[in-house]
Design a protein around this motif. Structure first.
Motif, mmCIF file in Angstrom:
data_model
loop_
_atom_site.group_PDB
_atom_site.id
_atom_site.type_symbol
_atom_site.label_atom_id
_atom_site.label_comp_id
_atom_site.label_asym_id
_atom_site.label_seq_id
_atom_site.Cartn_x
_atom_site.Cartn_y
_atom_site.Cartn_z
ATOM 1 N N UNK A 238 15.750 2.674 1.842
ATOM 2 C CA UNK A 238 14.498 1.916 1.820
ATOM 3 C C UNK A 238 14.297 1.154 3.128
ATOM 4 N N UNK A 239 15.389 0.654 3.703
ATOM 5 C CA UNK A 239 15.275 -0.029 4.991
ATOM 6 C C UNK A 239 14.836 0.950 6.082
ATOM 7 N N UNK A 240 15.429 2.150 6.085
ATOM 8 C CA UNK A 240 15.029 3.154 7.076
ATOM 9 C C UNK A 240 13.579 3.566 6.888
ATOM 10 N N UNK A 241 13.151 3.641 5.632
ATOM 11 C CA UNK A 241 11.764 4.014 5.351
ATOM 12 C C UNK A 241 10.813 2.934 5.856
ATOM 13 N N UNK A 242 11.150 1.676 5.611
ATOM 14 C CA UNK A 242 10.299 0.569 6.076
ATOM 15 C C UNK A 242 10.186 0.578 7.599
ATOM 16 N N UNK A 243 11.318 0.793 8.275
ATOM 17 C CA UNK A 243 11.313 0.836 9.732
ATOM 18 C C UNK A 243 10.490 2.017 10.236
ATOM 19 N N UNK A 244 10.676 3.180 9.615
ATOM 20 C CA UNK A 244 9.928 4.363 10.036
ATOM 21 C C UNK A 244 8.433 4.178 9.799
ATOM 22 N N UNK A 245 8.066 3.509 8.692
ATOM 23 C CA UNK A 245 6.651 3.275 8.401
ATOM 24 C C UNK A 245 6.022 2.371 9.455
ATOM 25 N N UNK A 246 6.776 1.328 9.865
ATOM 26 C CA UNK A 246 6.251 0.422 10.893
ATOM 27 C C UNK A 246 6.091 1.151 12.223
ATOM 28 N N UNK A 247 7.083 2.009 12.549
ATOM 29 C CA UNK A 247 6.989 2.765 13.797
ATOM 30 C C UNK A 247 5.815 3.743 13.761
ATOM 31 N N UNK A 248 5.597 4.341 12.601
ATOM 32 C CA UNK A 248 4.479 5.273 12.472
ATOM 33 C C UNK A 248 3.148 4.557 12.648
ATOM 34 N N UNK A 249 3.004 3.380 12.028
ATOM 35 C CA UNK A 249 1.756 2.624 12.161
ATOM 36 C C UNK A 249 1.529 2.204 13.614
ATOM 37 N N UNK A 250 2.608 1.776 14.308
ATOM 38 C CA UNK A 250 2.476 1.372 15.711
ATOM 39 C C UNK A 250 2.090 2.569 16.582
#
Length: 295
Positions: A238-250
């Motif tokens: 879940x932590x990796x998913x949250x980080x990946x989601x933020x990177x995708x949005x950026x």
């Protein structure tokens, strides 16, 4: 017979396919004979419905069985193997000193009305056993309401019984209100009452829950991990998913900003491709037409 799931590292559907394959090769299931229903295999092997379907798909890919819509799966007629191949296979088994001891056939999955719940030494009359088999098919949905039953002659050929036995079996089911006859057309399954329909759905739900529980237990067992280990892996995922989601949005925001900059530069320089120029002219034309319509 349950599959040796705890003793065999192979997927359950492969194990189930091996049991059926051995039964076909040993002649226990003969060419043209119908295999037990998927639900019966699911119950006897202790596996999920999807596992049974995967096992049957594997045998279909091997050309051992084929399916008939609404009727089930049947053993395909096989060409006799060449004598040399047979002797070579026998030699391989002898040289190794052993053969696969895990699977010897369908065991108590017998043919016709001799199902796992009706052993060969069942003292009841054949018409009672035949009626039982047809009743099960009606209750588990293999013979749905409104479906036409096989004729007495077909039942005679399918179960190896006399015509009078087939007639008596149908008579039993008529007296129970499960089937009815239409003159000149045949025998059909009667529509279930609302209460029976509810009980049928309820029992099917219980069976699906039990099958899902067995599948879940098997998945947990094969994972070899404790609850704490799984919880820790889930938290990390879940932590990796949250980080990946933020990177995708950026990355998406940056891409959109760069597109806007490029569009500004093209407007200043007029450096459009022919397609972009045509699209720009069309947009201008559309705006002019929209302005005229508003007037």
């Amino acid at each position: 017979m349950k599959l040796p799931l705890g003793e065999d590292s192979r997927p359950p559907y492969v194990q189930a396919a091996d049991v059926l394959r051995a039964a076909i090769h040993d002649g226990e299931l003969r060419p043209g004979e119908r295999l037990p229903a998927a639900r019966e295999l699911q119950r006897r092997f202790g596996i999920a419905s999807s596992t049974v379907q995967n096992a049957l798909r594997l045998l279909k890919d091997e050309g051992l069985i084929y399916s008939v819509l609404g009727r089930g799966s049947y053993v395909r007629a096989q060409e006799a193997p060449a004598k040399a191949e047979t002797e070579a296979a026998a030699g391989d088994e002898t040289d190794s000193g052993e053969s696969d001891p895990a699977y010897t056939g369908l065991g108590d999955l017998r043919r016709g009305w001799q199902t796992a719940d009706s052993p060969a030494d069942d003292p009841r009359p054949p018409y009672v056993r035949t009626a039982d088999e047809l009743r099960k098919q009606i209750q588990d949905g293999r013979l749905a309401p409104g479906a036409k039953l096989p004729s007495a002659r077909d039942l005679q050929a399918q179960y190896g019984i006399a015509n009078s036995t087939a007639q008596n079996a149908l008579r039993v089911l008529k007296e129970e209100g499960l089937i009815y006859s239409v003159q000149g057309r045949g025998v059909f399954v009667r529509q279930l009452s609302p209460r029976d329909q509810f009980l049928k759905r309820y029992n099917e739900g219980l069976e699906e829950m039990a099958a899902q529980r067995r599948a879940d237990e098997e998945a947990v067992r094969l994972s070899g991990k404790s609850d704490d280990e799984v919880a820790a892996e889930l938290e990390a995922a879940e932590e990796r998913f949250t980080k990946a989601s933020a990177e995708f949005e950026a990355a998406t925001a940056h891409r959109n900003a760069m597109r806007a900059v490029m569009e500004q530069r093209k407007r200043l320089s007029g450096n459009y491709t022919p397609e972009e120029q045509a699209a720009s002219v069309q947009r201008l034309y559309d705006r002019l037409n929209e302005g005229r319509r508003r007037r």
